[in-house]
Design an enzyme around this catalytic site. Structure first.
Site, mmCIF file in Angstrom:
data_model
loop_
_atom_site.group_PDB
_atom_site.id
_atom_site.type_symbol
_atom_site.label_atom_id
_atom_site.label_comp_id
_atom_site.label_asym_id
_atom_site.label_seq_id
_atom_site.Cartn_x
_atom_site.Cartn_y
_atom_site.Cartn_z
ATOM 1 N N ARG A 23 33.135 -4.273 31.918
ATOM 2 C CA ARG A 23 32.751 -3.575 33.142
ATOM 3 C C ARG A 23 31.637 -2.593 32.809
ATOM 4 O O ARG A 23 31.644 -1.957 31.747
ATOM 5 C CB ARG A 23 33.950 -2.803 33.727
ATOM 6 C CG ARG A 23 34.939 -3.678 34.491
ATOM 7 C CD ARG A 23 34.339 -4.246 35.774
ATOM 8 N NE ARG A 23 35.286 -5.039 36.550
ATOM 9 C CZ ARG A 23 35.387 -6.370 36.486
ATOM 10 N NH1 ARG A 23 34.610 -7.057 35.683
ATOM 11 N NH2 ARG A 23 36.254 -7.014 37.242
ATOM 12 N N GLU A 38 26.303 -2.480 40.233
ATOM 13 C CA GLU A 38 25.824 -3.838 40.532
ATOM 14 C C GLU A 38 25.601 -3.994 42.040
ATOM 15 O O GLU A 38 26.402 -3.468 42.813
ATOM 16 C CB GLU A 38 26.864 -4.854 40.048
ATOM 17 C CG GLU A 38 27.025 -4.817 38.538
ATOM 18 C CD GLU A 38 28.095 -5.787 38.034
ATOM 19 O OE1 GLU A 38 28.565 -6.633 38.819
ATOM 20 O OE2 GLU A 38 28.446 -5.696 36.844
ATOM 21 N N HIS A 43 26.172 -10.730 35.879
ATOM 22 C CA HIS A 43 27.640 -10.844 35.956
ATOM 23 C C HIS A 43 28.073 -12.321 36.076
ATOM 24 O O HIS A 43 28.687 -12.721 37.084
ATOM 25 C CB HIS A 43 28.183 -10.014 37.131
ATOM 26 C CG HIS A 43 29.620 -9.603 36.953
ATOM 27 N ND1 HIS A 43 30.138 -8.429 37.426
ATOM 28 C CD2 HIS A 43 30.671 -10.230 36.347
ATOM 29 C CE1 HIS A 43 31.431 -8.350 37.142
ATOM 30 N NE2 HIS A 43 31.776 -9.438 36.477
#
Ligand code: DGY
Length: 323
Positions: A242, A271, A289
């Site tokens: 993360r 993000e 991601h």
């Protein structure tokens, strides 16, 4: 179960959407546009189940809303830091996640980042594409050898173990790890791994540091300026966990000032906004991601949510219940 109203917040793999629609009274999101907080609150009041993903912030505001109808939140993702778990507990809302099915694909992306940044793939690929490559020469774009190096795993859960498997047996890497909660001696022996007594010990010994811990108050901001200084100057940081585990500004300045050699990142603090400071650096390999982004894995994740949901409404304990 056609009387059960289910809301899916984003577009999911076709086969899963079909299966969900055959079983429940489902509202899909064909536009794939993220829901606003207001829309999420409305969904909590109108549906029996909410199926969000890592981009949906399921805050206390959303969960504690008036006249809430939702009884179960089936998260599409293994990480559930997008959901206020304390609030779910307090409101007796069941939350499930999707472990196991994405382990290998996420570990593959960690390997890709490690190889990509060390062997300068992200710098080399555009050279070829943009016709900037002037030909082979002995000193062109030399990177760092990966085979045989020391890999430091922060966290030793499923994904870290899959990375250990691939890098130890595939690349002859020496595995060291730091995980105060991990006590499995058999796994440690399997990888001839060394357990570090502190994160500082790991950071100072590893050639590659790969993050595999969840985002919790304990790990948020863990990799800051102080920790980056403990890494080898020739070291690389890899993050598939993360974004908030790393203090992004500290990482940018460490990379700018050659405090470390490079970083491979699949996850970011805010993000999809990746700071210009990171995007402008050549010693980073950046991915959007993609950890679990394969057809097979995304479908398996959806099917996992489906089975958690059917268990719940069948009055059984969902296998992946987190609260
Ligand atoms: C997860 O599942 O937590 C990933 O970050 C998204 O696949």
């Amino acid at each position: 179960m056609k009387n059960i109203k289910v809301l899916v917040t984003r577009k999911w793999p076709k086969n899963v959407e079909t299966k969900l629609s055959q079983t429940f009274n489902v509202k899909l999101n064909n536009s794939d546009k993220p829901l606003t907080e207001l829309e999420l609150i409305k969904a909590m009041q109108d549906y029996d189940a909410l199926l969000p993903t890592v981009t949906d912030k399921i805050s206390d505001n959303v969960i504690s809303c008036e006249n809430r109808k939702v009884k179960v939140i089936g998260n599409f993702g293994v990480g559930f830091n997008n959901i206020d778990i304390d609030s779910a507990k307090k409101n007796q809302v069941v939350v499930t996640n999707t472990p196991e099915v994405l382990t290998d694909c996420t570990a593959d992306i960690a390997m890709l980042l490690m190889l990509g940044i060390a062997r300068r793939a992200s710098e080399g690929e555009p050279h070829v594409r943009n016709s900037e490559w002037s030909g082979w020469r002995p000193t062109h774009m030399m990177g760092t050898k990966v085979t045989g190096k020391i890999l430091g795993l922060v966290g030793m859960g499923r994904i870290a173990q899959a990375v250990a498997q691939k890098s130890h047996f595939g690349f002859g890497m020496k595995i060291i790890y730091f995980d105060p909660y991990f006590k499995d001696e058999k796994i440690k022996e399997k990888f001839s791994a060394k357990s570090c007594n502190s994160i500082d010990e790991l950071l100072s010994e590893a050639d590659f540091v790969s993050l595999h811990c969840p985002s919790t108050p304990e790990t948020q901001g863990l990799i800051n300026n102080d920790k980056l200084k403990k890494m080898k100057q020739s070291g690389y940081l890899i993050n598939t966990a993360r974004g908030d585990i790393v203090v992004e500004d500290d990482l940018i300045s460490a990379l700018r000032n050659n405090l470390i050699q490079g970083a491979g990142l699949d996850v970011f603090l805010n993000e999809p906004n990746v700071p210009e400071g990171l995007r402008n650096l050549s010693n980073v390999f950046l991915l959007p991601h993609l950890g679990s982004a394969t057809e097979e894995t995304r479908e398996a994740m959806g099917m996992r949510v489906f089975s958690n949901l059917t268990s719940f409404f069948d009055g059984k304990e969902p296998v992946d219940r987190v609260v």
